[in-house]
Design an enzyme around this catalytic site. Structure first.
Site, PDB file in Angstrom:
ATOM      1  N   GLY A   1       0.812  -1.120  -0.039  1.00 14.65           N
ATOM      2  CA  GLY A   1       0.070   0.156  -0.083  1.00 14.65           C
ATOM      3  C   GLY A   1       0.877   1.445  -0.041  1.00 14.65           C
ATOM      4  N   ILE A   2       1.828   1.218   0.680  1.00 14.82           N
ATOM      5  CA  ILE A   2       2.866   2.462   0.719  1.00 14.82           C
ATOM      6  C   ILE A   2       3.242   2.838  -0.591  1.00 14.82           C
ATOM      7  CG2 ILE A   2       4.827   3.404   1.710  1.00 14.82           C
ATOM      8  CD1 ILE A   2       4.244   1.704   4.162  1.00 14.82           C
TER       9      ILE A   2
ATOM     10  N   ARG B   1      11.370  -0.848   7.740  1.00 12.56           N
ATOM     11  CA  ARG B   1      12.028  -1.208   9.173  1.00 12.56           C
ATOM     12  C   ARG B   1      13.492  -1.242   9.127  1.00 12.56           C
ATOM     13  NH1 ARG B   1       7.714  -0.955  10.956  1.00 12.56           N
ATOM     14  NH2 ARG B   1       6.499  -2.672  12.133  1.00 12.56           N
TER      15      ARG B   1
ATOM     16  N   ASP C   1      13.496   7.020   9.063  1.00 13.18           N
ATOM     17  CA  ASP C   1      12.249   7.110  10.023  1.00 13.18           C
ATOM     18  C   ASP C   1      12.461   5.645  11.093  1.00 13.18           C
ATOM     19  OD1 ASP C   1       9.881   8.326  11.207  1.00 13.18           O
ATOM     20  OD2 ASP C   1       8.768   6.543  10.655  1.00 13.18           O
TER      21      ASP C   1
ATOM     22  N   GLU D   1      16.514  -0.051  17.171  1.00 13.91           N
ATOM     23  CA  GLU D   1      15.733   1.393  17.370  1.00 13.91           C
ATOM     24  C   GLU D   1      15.090   0.947  18.798  1.00 13.91           C
ATOM     25  OE1 GLU D   1      11.343   2.080  15.739  1.00 13.91           O
ATOM     26  OE2 GLU D   1      12.849   2.045  14.178  1.00 13.91           O
TER      27      GLU D   1
ATOM     28  N   HIS E   1      10.643   7.077  14.178  1.00 11.71           N
ATOM     29  CA  HIS E   1       9.645   6.400  13.728  1.00 11.71           C
ATOM     30  C   HIS E   1       8.202   7.344  13.964  1.00 11.71           C
ATOM     31  CE1 HIS E   1       8.750   2.078  13.620  1.00 11.71           C
ATOM     32  NE2 HIS E   1       7.736   2.495  13.088  1.00 11.71           N
TER      33      HIS E   1
ATOM     34  N   ALA F   1       6.432   8.398  11.130  1.00 12.36           N
ATOM     35  CA  ALA F   1       5.794   8.576   9.992  1.00 12.36           C
ATOM     36  C   ALA F   1       4.228   8.313  10.145  1.00 12.36           C
ATOM     37  CB  ALA F   1       6.169   7.483   9.000  1.00 12.36           C
TER      38      ALA F   1
END
Length: 347
Positions: free
Chosen positions: A179-180, A260, A284, A289, A308, A310
């Site tokens: 979808g992105i 990721r 992002d 992380e 992170h 977004a």
């Protein structure tokens, strides 16, 4: 009910008090339910680890019954991107659960749970639901890195020369075809970019200039101006961009990662930026992380890190509530579910 009494995790889904009742964004997969791989028996739904009102209301609005865990439980809405061990124990203790809705698009945090229960409940995620805000952020990072916002802002003084690249007409490569990627293709249209989509197969993605399989990634990188990573994190995509592949990119290229962190070899990226082999990177997500406060990427002038963000809780909470509403209706009516996860593939 072990999860309900556990202390909250920073990964728990916590809709803010000011979360809008109506989503600011649209879910591009809404209305595209598919049949589950096996029949599901409708019944009571548990909402855990914490039954936030927004999601309880979404279940009830769709006609679902929210009830504590019991032998009658058939559905589970799991509102934590972590606490995988607790979820694993619940699915072991309550084999009556036939459907599990996970909160995020990426399900890498539940990799072991998915494998352990691959023949158990049907899992759905929020994949696709957050495409609009994440694609918007990816485009912002692409602009910022091309225009060299990070080094200019860090300089805190008037630059001696004008620098930066325009996005118009550039060669953009998107790794991932979900979808992105689809939303990015729509957003990039005004900039007349030549967009290559890299995916598992060569099946064309509408709107892309060309679509190639991942085996051809090496051939694409030398002519890429903007590389956007939007693929799932799996064992097969770990360090997809390692030192060798980073070296294939032109020196005036930029890398954007909104997928990721493990898709990129952090040490290799740090070296590539420090040596000037890339114009910039917009991250992002990182690996690890969060990054340690003293990590060199924070001090790297060519790197822009957005921690992170977004898709913020204000953006995602109503989108997830909408996905829950739609999937509860499909769960009860047997008409299919949106965002079904392949537990063995990990996405």
């Amino acid at each position: 009910m072990p999860a309900a009494d556990a202390s909250p995790s920073r990964y728990d889904v916590r809709p803010p008090d000011n979360a809008p009742a109506v989503a600011q964004h649209r879910d591009p997969l809404s209305g595209h339910a598919t049949a589950p791989p096996r029949p599901i028996t409708p019944g009571p739904i548990a909402v855990l680890p914490e039954a936030h009102a927004l999601f309880v209301t979404a279940v009830q609005r769709a006609g679902g019954e929210v009830a504590p865990l019991s032998a009658d439980t058939r559905g589970l809405l799991w509102l934590s991107a972590g606490r995988a061990d607790e979820l694993d124990q619940i699915l072991t203790d309550y084999p009556s659960i036939e459907w599990v809705q996970l909160p995020w698009a990426g399900v890498d945090a539940f990799r072991d749970v998915l494998r352990a229960h691959a023949d158990g409940p049907v899992f759905t995620s929020a994949k696709g639901a957050y495409a609009e805000p994440v694609a918007e952020h990816a485009l912002a990072l692409a602009h910022a890195t091309l225009r060299e916002f990070a080094p200019k802002a860090r300089a805190a003084r008037w630059a001696q020369q004008r620098t930066g690249r325009s996005l118009y007409g550039l060669a953009v490569t998107i790794v991932g075809a979900g979808g992105i990627a689809a939303e990015l293709l729509r957003l990039l249209a005004p900039w007349r970019c030549e967009v290559t989509v890299v995916r598992r197969s060569a099946d064309p993605l509408p709107g892309a200039t060309r679509t190639v399989p991942v085996a051809e990634l090496d051939a694409v990188l030398p002519t890429t101006d903007v590389l956007i990573l939007a693929a799932a994190s799996t064992e097969g995509t770990r360090h997809l961009m390692d030192a060798r592949r980073l070296a294939l990119l032109p020196h005036n290229a930029v890398l954007v990662n909104i997928a990721r962190g493990p898709l990129v070899d952090t040490d290799a990226l740090t070296e590539a930026l420090a040596s000037g082999n890339l114009l910039g990177a917009g991250l992002d997500v990182t690996d690890p992380e969060p990054l340690p406060d003293d990590h060199p990427l924070f001090a790297e002038p060519r790197c822009l890190i957005t921690s992170h963000s977004a898709d913020t809780a204000e953006m995602t909470a109503p989108l997830l509530a909408g996905r829950v509403d739609e999937n509860v209706r499909g769960f009860l009516a047997g008409t299919g579910l949106v965002g079904i996860v392949d537990p063995r593939a990990g996405y």
